[in-house]
Design a protein around this motif. Sequence first.
Motif, PDB file in Angstrom:
ATOM      1  N   LEU A 112       0.849  -1.277   0.047  1.00  0.00           N
ATOM      2  CA  LEU A 112       0.081  -0.021  -0.046  1.00  0.00           C
ATOM      3  C   LEU A 112       0.828   1.152  -0.072  1.00  0.00           C
ATOM      4  O   LEU A 112       2.077   1.281   0.485  1.00  0.00           O
ATOM      5  CB  LEU A 112      -1.022  -0.206   1.315  1.00  0.00           C
ATOM      6  N   GLY A 113       0.358   2.556  -0.482  1.00  0.00           N
ATOM      7  CA  GLY A 113       0.957   3.477  -0.386  1.00  0.00           C
ATOM      8  C   GLY A 113       1.076   4.020   1.104  1.00  0.00           C
ATOM      9  O   GLY A 113       0.325   3.602   1.815  1.00  0.00           O
ATOM     10  N   PHE A 123       2.192   5.242 -10.039  1.00  0.00           N
ATOM     11  CA  PHE A 123       1.718   4.200 -10.674  1.00  0.00           C
ATOM     12  C   PHE A 123       2.120   4.020 -12.289  1.00  0.00           C
ATOM     13  O   PHE A 123       2.667   3.204 -12.723  1.00  0.00           O
ATOM     14  CB  PHE A 123       0.482   3.921 -10.569  1.00  0.00           C
ATOM     15  N   GLY A 124       1.946   5.249 -13.026  1.00  0.00           N
ATOM     16  CA  GLY A 124       1.983   4.930 -14.405  1.00  0.00           C
ATOM     17  C   GLY A 124       3.323   5.172 -14.777  1.00  0.00           C
ATOM     18  O   GLY A 124       3.731   4.431 -15.824  1.00  0.00           O
ATOM     19  N   ARG A 187       5.957  -1.136  -5.067  1.00  0.00           N
ATOM     20  CA  ARG A 187       4.579  -1.248  -4.772  1.00  0.00           C
ATOM     21  C   ARG A 187       3.895  -1.113  -5.784  1.00  0.00           C
ATOM     22  O   ARG A 187       2.864  -1.809  -6.149  1.00  0.00           O
ATOM     23  CB  ARG A 187       4.514  -0.458  -3.303  1.00  0.00           C
ATOM     24  N   CYS A 188       4.273  -0.142  -6.599  1.00  0.00           N
ATOM     25  CA  CYS A 188       3.287  -0.039  -7.867  1.00  0.00           C
ATOM     26  C   CYS A 188       3.322  -1.258  -8.815  1.00  0.00           C
ATOM     27  O   CYS A 188       2.318  -1.479  -9.455  1.00  0.00           O
ATOM     28  CB  CYS A 188       4.026   1.190  -8.652  1.00  0.00           C
ATOM     29  N   VAL A 220      12.370  -6.315   0.001  1.00  0.00           N
ATOM     30  CA  VAL A 220      11.345  -6.799  -0.958  1.00  0.00           C
ATOM     31  C   VAL A 220      11.136  -8.308  -0.604  1.00  0.00           C
ATOM     32  O   VAL A 220      12.117  -8.965  -0.154  1.00  0.00           O
ATOM     33  CB  VAL A 220      11.712  -6.756  -2.291  1.00  0.00           C
ATOM     34  N   PHE A 221       9.988  -8.550  -0.661  1.00  0.00           N
ATOM     35  CA  PHE A 221       9.344  -9.947  -0.476  1.00  0.00           C
ATOM     36  C   PHE A 221       9.186 -10.680  -1.825  1.00  0.00           C
ATOM     37  O   PHE A 221       8.380 -10.441  -2.842  1.00  0.00           O
ATOM     38  CB  PHE A 221       8.018  -9.947   0.419  1.00  0.00           C
TER      39      PHE A 221
END
Length: 295
Positions: A112-113, A123-124, A187-188, A220-221
Motif C-alpha cells: 500500500l501507499g 503508478f503510471g 509497490r506500484c 522486498v518480499f
Amino acid sequence: MRIRYGYRIELVCAHEMPLVTLLDVHPSRRHDLTMPDEMRVSALADQSLPITVTQHLDAFGNICRRMVAPPGGIRLESEGVMHDSGEVDPVNPAAREVQPSRLPDDVLVYLLGSRYCETDKLFGQAWSLFGQVQPGWQRVQAIVDFVHNHLTFGYHFARNTRTAAEAFEERIGVCRDFAHLAVALCRCMNIPARYCNGYLGDIGVPPDPAPMDFNAWFEVFLGGRWYTFDARHNEPRIGRIVIARGRDATDVAMISSFGSHTLQRFEVITEEVQETPMPLRRPMPAQFDAHPAAA
C-alpha cells in the motif's frame, strides 16, 4: 567477524520534552550481540538527575524507548559488539514474485501507499518503465538500477519532507530518498517492499571520508522471504545491522520529540573489530616439561 557500533546524541531543550526513540538493534539481530548494548541516558544540565526510561515493541516489531528530557537537555548513548557472518547481502536471481492473492497477511501492508511512498502518483511511471521487465528479481534490480542512476546523492540535498514522487521529479536526495523511491516503485508493481534503517559501515569498500551516519535501505518480499536491496549503493554490502523496519521513514523515526529542541551532538560509529592475533607459544625447556613433584 565482529562489528563495533554505537552512537552519542545530545538534544538541548528549554523545557521538559517527551521522547520516543528507535535506536536499539532490531530484535531479529539481538542473538548476535556479544555484549549488552543498553542505552545510557543522562541529563545535560545535571547528570545526577534520574530519568525514567520504559521500553515496548511497536506495531512493526521495533524496540521503542520512552522518556522525558529534563530542562537543559538529554544525552543518549550506546555501544555494542555484534557477530556477523561477514558475507554480502544475499543475491538470488531465481527469486520469483508472489501474487498478491498468495501473500501472507502481514505482508499485504507493504503493497500500500504510505506517507512518503505515494503509489498513486507513481503508478503510471512505474508500469511504463518496468512493465516489460521480467517479473521477480530482475524487475526489482531494474528498479534499483533506475533509482541509483536517476537520483544524485548529496548530504546537502537532505529535506525531511521530501516524498518519493518529489524525489522522482527533483532527481536529488539522501539515502532515505533513494529507499523511498525504490519502495514506492516496487509497490506500484505489486511487489511488497519495506523501509529499513540501521548501521552500515565501510566494510569491504573504500572508506567514505564523510562523518559516519545511520543508513537507509529497503527489503522486498520475493519467493516467500525478504531480501535486502540498496538503491543508493547498488551493490551487495557486508555488515548491515538493522535497527527498525516499517512502511517508510514515518514508522522508523529514530527520535520522535514532542517539543522544540536543538541537536547539539550527533556521532555514529560502525566498524569491523580488528582481531589481534594470538602470539605463538614457544616450547618450554626440557627441564620444565614436568612438574618436579611428578618426578
